[in-house]
Scaffold this motif. Structure first.
Motif, PDB file in Angstrom:
ATOM      1  N   ILE A   1       0.850  -1.193   0.000  1.00 44.79           N
ATOM      2  CA  ILE A   1       0.000   0.000   0.000  1.00 44.79           C
ATOM      3  C   ILE A   1       0.882   1.237   0.000  1.00 44.79           C
ATOM      4  O   ILE A   1       1.702   1.422   0.902  1.00 44.79           O
ATOM      5  N   ALA A   2       0.702   2.054  -1.039  1.00 39.26           N
ATOM      6  CA  ALA A   2       1.574   3.216  -1.229  1.00 39.26           C
ATOM      7  C   ALA A   2       0.835   4.501  -0.884  1.00 39.26           C
ATOM      8  O   ALA A   2      -0.330   4.478  -0.481  1.00 39.26           O
ATOM      9  N   ARG A   3       1.533   5.613  -1.057  1.00 39.24           N
ATOM     10  CA  ARG A   3       0.955   6.930  -0.769  1.00 39.24           C
ATOM     11  C   ARG A   3       0.175   7.476  -1.967  1.00 39.24           C
ATOM     12  O   ARG A   3      -0.500   8.487  -1.858  1.00 39.24           O
ATOM     13  N   SER A   4       0.345   6.840  -3.114  1.00 36.72           N
ATOM     14  CA  SER A   4      -0.476   7.209  -4.277  1.00 36.72           C
ATOM     15  C   SER A   4      -1.032   5.940  -4.896  1.00 36.72           C
ATOM     16  O   SER A   4      -0.396   4.882  -4.851  1.00 36.72           O
ATOM     17  N   ALA A   5      -2.221   6.053  -5.471  1.00 34.33           N
ATOM     18  CA  ALA A   5      -2.912   4.875  -6.001  1.00 34.33           C
ATOM     19  C   ALA A   5      -2.071   4.169  -7.064  1.00 34.33           C
ATOM     20  O   ALA A   5      -2.056   2.942  -7.146  1.00 34.33           O
ATOM     21  N   PHE A   6      -1.356   4.961  -7.853  1.00 41.47           N
ATOM     22  CA  PHE A   6      -0.570   4.391  -8.944  1.00 41.47           C
ATOM     23  C   PHE A   6       0.555   3.498  -8.427  1.00 41.47           C
ATOM     24  O   PHE A   6       1.026   2.611  -9.128  1.00 41.47           O
ATOM     25  N   ASN A   7       0.994   3.741  -7.199  1.00 36.41           N
ATOM     26  CA  ASN A   7       2.126   2.975  -6.662  1.00 36.41           C
ATOM     27  C   ASN A   7       1.725   1.816  -5.750  1.00 36.41           C
ATOM     28  O   ASN A   7       2.606   1.129  -5.216  1.00 36.41           O
TER      29      ASN A   7
ATOM     30  N   ASP B   1       0.706  12.631   4.472  1.00 33.19           N
ATOM     31  CA  ASP B   1       0.376  12.022   5.754  1.00 33.19           C
ATOM     32  C   ASP B   1      -0.207  10.609   5.595  1.00 33.19           C
ATOM     33  O   ASP B   1      -0.659  10.009   6.569  1.00 33.19           O
ATOM     34  N   SER B   2      -0.238  10.096   4.392  1.00 32.54           N
ATOM     35  CA  SER B   2      -0.825   8.776   4.162  1.00 32.54           C
ATOM     36  C   SER B   2       0.061   7.681   4.750  1.00 32.54           C
ATOM     37  O   SER B   2       1.285   7.724   4.616  1.00 32.54           O
ATOM     38  N   TRP B   3      -0.577   6.705   5.319  1.00 31.63           N
ATOM     39  CA  TRP B   3       0.150   5.528   5.770  1.00 31.63           C
ATOM     40  C   TRP B   3       0.593   4.721   4.551  1.00 31.63           C
ATOM     41  O   TRP B   3      -0.075   4.712   3.507  1.00 31.63           O
ATOM     42  N   ALA B   4       1.707   4.025   4.682  1.00 33.34           N
ATOM     43  CA  ALA B   4       2.189   3.150   3.608  1.00 33.34           C
ATOM     44  C   ALA B   4       2.863   1.950   4.239  1.00 33.34           C
ATOM     45  O   ALA B   4       3.479   2.059   5.308  1.00 33.34           O
ATOM     46  N   GLY B   5       2.729   0.819   3.609  1.00 35.86           N
ATOM     47  CA  GLY B   5       3.363  -0.386   4.152  1.00 35.86           C
ATOM     48  C   GLY B   5       2.905  -1.627   3.423  1.00 35.86           C
ATOM     49  O   GLY B   5       2.289  -1.543   2.354  1.00 35.86           O
TER      50      GLY B   5
END
Lengths: 220, 220
Positions: free
Chosen positions: B94-100, B181-185
């Motif tokens: 899960i990334a900070r942008s949908a494309f990633n 501020d989006s979570w990513a992991g």
């Protein structure tokens, strides 16, 4: 887990393999919805290719995305003949004779023609995919730029010609073999989620969102 | 998890997808040996088919068995052009942008021609399969009758034209997005064995054999 060309009689099937070919929509949907991964087969110049990809189900279709579209589309103006297969390997079945060892599984094969979605449908479909996976995932992340949308392709295929197979339960041995002293049974296989791994580059103070915490995946 | 027709530069790959196309024998073997399931693609009258089946690796070849041989062999006198694909889905990224958003995975695609084994090779190969899966499994069970051997087919393909892809680790976001501020992991996915289920028809007093108790399967 084999594909017989000639279908055996129902009685033979029950006795021999304990699998049933199932075609009802409920079984088909449950196999699809328990999986994140499909294998798509297509042909280029007579050579078969099988590409693994993520997929989702919506409105009687399966959808998948990726730049694979460009490869699959090569020389295919009017859609791409594909075989779409999903498989869950649910267990190893150990019998009293070597011939009756088996696996428990659920599999589905859909034949058809895949089409590449246009701009509007593509955007709706990808939003649908994210939110089907985890409610809130689409809004969570920055939306794609126009450049990113441009290189994103989504393919769709109707679920018209679909067959499913399911094998569950203990081994089916030949009658005489039940007298043997051999052990027989099933070693189940499960796919589940592990411990969440936050990105090491995460800024401090950003907690794991509820929709990630609550995400559960289990293949069976 | 896509198949780009044109390979991107190594730098682009590292930055963009964080996957590497890997072709070394060690990587290829480790992906094969961590899996019990493959998807075999083949073509009949221009229509692609993708069949899931169990497989094993021996002597620079992959082997699989089943009555699928008869279907695959239809009209193919000199071997069957196939695509042999193995995939492990290891996590949701899960990334900070949908494309990633992405997935962690290990996959392998082998192209080649499958051949149906003769009688002697077939028997050696199936014995090898059982004992590779669990040491002692072949001797454990009653051996096949001549009739059973007759309907059993084993196919083999050399591992000559093989490519593997592996993606591991956290999301790779665009530089500007790291300020968000989006979570990513990563949400890891694991496949493991469950609690052994003895056959309800097992005669009393038959204990689970050591080789079954000691069997461990883990996709990663």
């Amino acid at each position: 887990m084999s594909e017989d060309n000639k279908a055996p009689s129902p009685r033979t099937v029950m006795r021999r393999y304990s699998w049933l070919a199932k075609y009802d929509r409920e079984t088909i949907n449950s196999i699809l919805d328990a999986s994140l991964l499909c294998h798509v087969g297509y042909v280029i110049d007579g050579q078969p290719y099988v590409t693994p990809t993520n997929f989702w189900r919506m409105d009687g279709h399966v959808y998948w995305h990726g730049s694979s579209a460009s490869r699959m589309l090569r020389g295919q103006a009017k859609g791409i003949p594909v075989c779409f297969t999903v498989t869950h390997l649910d267990g190893l079945v150990i019998a009293r004779s070597a011939f009756n060892h088996n696996v428990n599984f659920r599999s589905l094969m859909a034949l058809g023609t895949a089409e590449v979605l246009g701009e509007t449908e593509k955007r709706d479909a990808l939003k649908g995919f994210c939110d089907r996976l985890m409610t809130g995932l689409w809004e969570h992340a920055r939306q794609p730029t126009e450049k990113q949308w441009k290189v994103t392709h989504v393919l769709r295929m109707p679920l018209n010609e679909v067959s499913a197979k399911v094998r569950t339960g203990p081994p089916i041995d030949d009658e005489n073999d039940y007298e043997h002293d051999s052990w027989a049974g099933v070693i189940p296989l499960h796919t589940t989620t592990g411990k969440i791994e936050p990105d090491p580059q995460l800024r401090s103070g950003i907690a794991i969102p509820e929709f990630v915490k609550q995400f559960r995946f289990s293949s069976n």
